[in-house]
Design an enzyme around this catalytic site. Structure first.
Site, mmCIF file in Angstrom:
data_model
loop_
_atom_site.group_PDB
_atom_site.id
_atom_site.type_symbol
_atom_site.label_atom_id
_atom_site.label_comp_id
_atom_site.label_asym_id
_atom_site.label_seq_id
_atom_site.Cartn_x
_atom_site.Cartn_y
_atom_site.Cartn_z
ATOM 1 N N LYS A 83 12.581 -23.930 -42.241
ATOM 2 C CA LYS A 83 12.404 -22.476 -42.159
ATOM 3 C C LYS A 83 12.168 -22.064 -40.706
ATOM 4 C CE LYS A 83 10.324 -20.081 -46.101
ATOM 5 N NZ LYS A 83 9.023 -19.717 -46.685
HETATM 6 O O1 G3P Z 1 7.070 -17.530 -49.046
HETATM 7 C C1 G3P Z 1 7.432 -16.289 -48.581
HETATM 8 C C2 G3P Z 1 7.080 -15.125 -49.471
HETATM 9 O O2 G3P Z 1 7.522 -15.343 -50.767
HETATM 10 C C3 G3P Z 1 5.670 -14.647 -49.357
HETATM 11 O O3 G3P Z 1 5.264 -13.826 -50.409
HETATM 12 O O4 G3P Z 1 3.535 -12.632 -51.705
HETATM 13 O O5 G3P Z 1 2.947 -13.595 -49.466
HETATM 14 O O6 G3P Z 1 4.411 -11.590 -49.653
HETATM 15 P P1 G3P Z 1 3.967 -12.857 -50.303
#
Ligand code: G3P
Length: 222
Positions: A83
């Site tokens: 990533k």
């Molecule tokens: O892993 C990246 C993403 O899915 C993060 O999600 O819930 O932290 O905005 P969130």
């Protein structure tokens, strides 16, 4: 649409993996932080557990160091996906990695313009963060639909991974939009299987079956 878990917790991964629907895992520095374990140990355990793509995130801010870090992460296992963030350094490091055949996931993507850049460096995956777009009082699903349409029109091969999903309808709408992958936390994954009519229906079937067995038992005894 393939389903990924967005977690660094091995127990959550093992549980969902038993359902036979898990195609991969995405991690990020915040998810690794929550585990309070050595990141290398966590990544390697997940890579061994999952028969599919596992995204490991770089943390170096400068392109040269990020590239070296990416090469190291990719060397952990064949299913490791590197990533890189949607920054100029991330694009530079990402382009060097893709030129060498390393599969990358461009993360922290919030607009179709950024998604075009990710495709142009030959990313394997692009990760638009739907929930966080909604948090900023904009429409994450609209951005996802635009990205899917642009990729289709342009013939980009980069896979669209809908990320930052907060509830089951985000998953359903991502599938309708044409996303290749949806990644979600354990909580959302477990909600996908739930329906109150499934619970009441099963309760009724079990009750009727037990009653039948009771009646047949009585007849045999008579
Ligand atoms: O892993 C990246 C993403 O899915 C993060 O999600 O819930 O932290 O905005 P969130």
């Amino acid at each position: 649409m393939r389903l990924f878990l967005d977690t660094a917790n091995i127990d959550e991964i093992r549980e969902i993996n038993r359902w036979g629907v898990l195609s991969g895992v995405t991690t990020n520095p915040s998810l690794i932080f929550k585990e309070e374990l050595d990141p290398e140990q966590v990544w390697k355990e997940i890579l061994a557990e999952v028969d599919g793509d596992v995204s490991l995130e770089t943390t170096e801010p400068e392109a040269a160091a990020m590239y070296e870090e990416g090469k190291r992460l990719a060397s952990y296992a064949e299913n490791a996906i590197v990533k890189v963030p949607m920054t100029p350094a991330g694009l530079e490091a990402g382009r060097r990695l893709t030129n060498e055949g390393t599969r990358i996931n461009v993360t922290l993507v919030f607009s179709p313009a950024q998604a075009i850049l990710a495709a142009e460096i030959g990313a394997y995956i692009v990760s638009p963060f739907l929930g966080r777009i909604d948090d900023a009082a904009a429409d994450g699903m609209h951005a996802l639909r635009q990205i899917c349409e642009i990729y289709e029109t342009q013939g980009y091969e980069t896979q669209v991974l809908a990320a930052s999903l907060r509830h089951p309808m985000h998953v359903v709408e991502s599938a309708l939009a044409g996303a290749d992958i949806a990644t979600m936390p354990y909580d959302v994954f477990t909600k996908l299987v739930k329906h109150p009519l499934t619970d009441t229906g099963l309760e009724r079937f079990t009750k009727d079956w037990d009653e039948l067995k009771g009646k047949l038992g009585k007849k045999e005894g008579a």
